[in-house]
Design an enzyme around this catalytic site. Structure first.
Site, PDB file in Angstrom:
ATOM      1  N   GLU A  17      74.192 -27.705   4.020  1.00 51.21           N
ATOM      2  CA  GLU A  17      75.019 -28.855   4.686  1.00 51.21           C
ATOM      3  C   GLU A  17      74.748 -30.083   3.892  1.00 51.21           C
ATOM      4  OE1 GLU A  17      73.739 -26.076   8.031  1.00 51.21           O
ATOM      5  OE2 GLU A  17      72.994 -26.648   6.146  1.00 51.21           O
ATOM      6  N   PHE A 198      81.490 -11.591  15.524  1.00 52.75           N
ATOM      7  CA  PHE A 198      81.397 -12.894  14.615  1.00 52.75           C
ATOM      8  C   PHE A 198      79.939 -12.486  13.878  1.00 52.75           C
ATOM      9  CE2 PHE A 198      84.679 -14.859  16.830  1.00 52.75           C
ATOM     10  CZ  PHE A 198      85.169 -15.616  15.633  1.00 52.75           C
ATOM     11  N   VAL A 199      79.740 -12.235  12.637  1.00 52.86           N
ATOM     12  CA  VAL A 199      78.725 -12.181  11.662  1.00 52.86           C
ATOM     13  C   VAL A 199      78.341 -13.636  11.296  1.00 52.86           C
ATOM     14  CG1 VAL A 199      77.508 -10.829  10.256  1.00 52.86           C
ATOM     15  CG2 VAL A 199      79.482  -9.841  11.628  1.00 52.86           C
ATOM     16  N   SER A 206      77.235 -25.379  10.172  1.00 55.84           N
ATOM     17  CA  SER A 206      78.488 -25.766   9.616  1.00 55.84           C
ATOM     18  C   SER A 206      79.427 -24.574   9.282  1.00 55.84           C
ATOM     19  CB  SER A 206      78.503 -26.710   8.359  1.00 55.84           C
ATOM     20  OG  SER A 206      77.887 -27.905   8.753  1.00 55.84           O
ATOM     21  N   GLY A 241      82.512 -11.702  20.049  1.00 50.04           N
ATOM     22  CA  GLY A 241      83.509 -12.914  20.140  1.00 50.04           C
ATOM     23  C   GLY A 241      83.823 -13.210  21.682  1.00 50.04           C
ATOM     24  N   ARG A 245      87.491 -21.413  25.497  1.00 49.09           N
ATOM     25  CA  ARG A 245      87.535 -22.921  24.951  1.00 49.09           C
ATOM     26  C   ARG A 245      86.329 -23.257  24.375  1.00 49.09           C
ATOM     27  NH1 ARG A 245      91.165 -25.594  29.347  1.00 49.09           N
ATOM     28  NH2 ARG A 245      90.930 -27.517  27.851  1.00 49.09           N
ATOM     29  N   ASP A 329      76.690 -27.028  22.455  1.00 48.26           N
ATOM     30  CA  ASP A 329      78.260 -26.406  22.189  1.00 48.26           C
ATOM     31  C   ASP A 329      78.294 -25.023  23.331  1.00 48.26           C
ATOM     32  OD1 ASP A 329      78.419 -28.215  20.257  1.00 48.26           O
ATOM     33  OD2 ASP A 329      77.894 -26.527  18.692  1.00 48.26           O
ATOM     34  N   SER A 353      82.686 -37.925  14.193  1.00 51.62           N
ATOM     35  CA  SER A 353      82.162 -36.704  14.666  1.00 51.62           C
ATOM     36  C   SER A 353      82.063 -36.590  16.275  1.00 51.62           C
ATOM     37  CB  SER A 353      80.762 -36.437  14.087  1.00 51.62           C
ATOM     38  OG  SER A 353      80.642 -36.340  12.795  1.00 51.62           O
TER      39      SER A 353
END
EC number: 6.3.2.4
Length: 380
Positions: A17, A198-199, A206, A241, A245, A329, A353
């Site tokens: 990052e 999702f791996v 990021s 997954g 939203r 998140d 951001s």
């Protein structure tokens, strides 16, 4: 007016990052209240060298490409004297002599990822007795590692996406894990994970090293995804997954004894999903492709759901013993369930951001937000 407080503003770093840290610090420096604070700029190269008198980061921007901290003809190495605390910051001159950088009142580490957001540099400043902005050692380390984040959140009764964690040191990387694909599939099937998967690396940010796996039972695709993630971290998460939203909240707790404040939530909208594009929120969507996504603050969800998302964000922040700031998140499913995806203890801090945008929508302007965080660290 009282003397200005001297703030060591740190940026760059060894993590993937690195360029996002550089973009973030450019925005922070342009917005910093220089009537109250005097910035002392300390850049960290990708090789881990601390320098002063390098390129001025205020001129950086994504419109000019991905910036990075590099030595320049006039730059000098930073040397720390741990026992001297805020007086222990020195620069090494060309002749080998050390020159004090002056007393440092507080550190603002605008650093993302490993060696900046993972508790390591926080521990250094704890040892020096120098105040710093952001979460402490435990919260930083726990939030940096998605596996342990999920473990702490689950223990606090907070819903997270189902998944399994792999220690890739136990497998043969010489063939990119091709011979281990069936073993990975067995672990996925045993955990009852549904596709897409999702791996992702456990300790990276990021969306570096993240792969979406859609073909059910495809050992080759899964093995390739695990290998890609393992290039960033030997601990790899394979996660189910979630049809949801992506809603994010900014949490602010300048001092540990204060009650956390939480912003209105914002939503990351992936614009190309409407075009049947196979898109998720990867690095390019976040930073490089202005047409890929946009943020909406506040998120367009019912008021009752907004309050549940905010309450979940605060609960998650407290579960990791957060201080200073974090962006939490979440996933909000069509049925109204709220799951926490991850916690970022030093989120992206450009003026556009989500973290500063969410606070601006909630009533705290960007410059005031930076001032609040620094003041909180100074009073801690």
């Amino acid at each position: 007016m009282a003397d200005k407080k001297r703030v060591a503003v740190m940026y760059g770093g060894k993590a993937d990052e690195h360029p996002i840290s550089c973009i973030s610090v450019a925005s922070v420096l342009r917005a910093l209240d220089t009537d109250r604070f005097e910035p002392v700029l300390i850049g960290i190269t990708k090789q881990g060298e601390w320098i002063v008198d390098g390129e001025d980061p205020r001129q950086w921007g994504l419109d000019k490409g991905l910036p990075q901290v590099e030595r320049t003809p006039g730059s000098r190495s930073v040397v720390l004297s741990i026992g001297e605390g805020g007086d222990g910051f020195y620069a090494r001159n060309a002749d080998g002599t050390l020159e004090s950088l002056g007393h440092i009142d507080v550190v603002l580490p605008v650093l993302h990822g490993p060696y900046g957001e993972d508790g390591t540099i926080q521990g250094l400043f704890e040892m020096m007795g120098v105040p710093y902005v952001g979460c402490g050692v435990l919260a930083s380390a726990a939030a940096m590692d998605k596996h342990y984040t999920k473990t702490l959140l689950a223990a606090a009764g907070i819903a997270v996406a189902p998944g399994v964690t792999l220690d890739t040191r136990l497998y043969d990387a010489s063939d990119h894990f091709a011979m281990d694909g069936e073993r990975f599939l067995a672990l996925v099937d045993g955990a009852g994970l549904q596709y897409p998967l999702f791996v992702k690396p456990s300790r990276a940010g990021s969306s570096f090293g993240v792969t979406k796996v859609e073909r059910v039972g495809d050992a080759e695709e899964l093995a390739a995804a695990v290998y890609e993630a393992s290039l960033h971290d030997w601990r790899v998460i394979v996660e189910q997954g979630i049809d949801a939203r992506e809603i994010e909240c900014a949490v602010l707790r300048p001092r540990g004894e204060e009650e956390p404040r939480v912003s209105l939530p914002g939503e990351i909208v992936l614009d190309r999903r409407a075009q049947d594009d196979d898109q998720f929120y990867d690095f390019d969507s976040k930073y490089m492709d202005a047409q890929a996504s946009h943020a909406e603050v506040p998120a367009h969800i019912p008021d009752e759901l907004i309050e549940r998302v905010r309450a979940t964000a605060v609960k998650a922040f407290l579960a990791i013993d957060g201080t200073g700031l974090s962006r939490v998140d979440t996933f909000v499913t069509p049925g109204g369930d709220v799951l926490v995806n991850e916690i970022n203890t030093m989120p992206g801090f450009t003026s556009i951001s989500m973290y500063p945008k969410a606070w601006e929508a909630t009533g705290i302007a960007y410059t005031n937000l930076i001032t609040t965080l620094i003041d909180g660290a100074l009073r801690a």
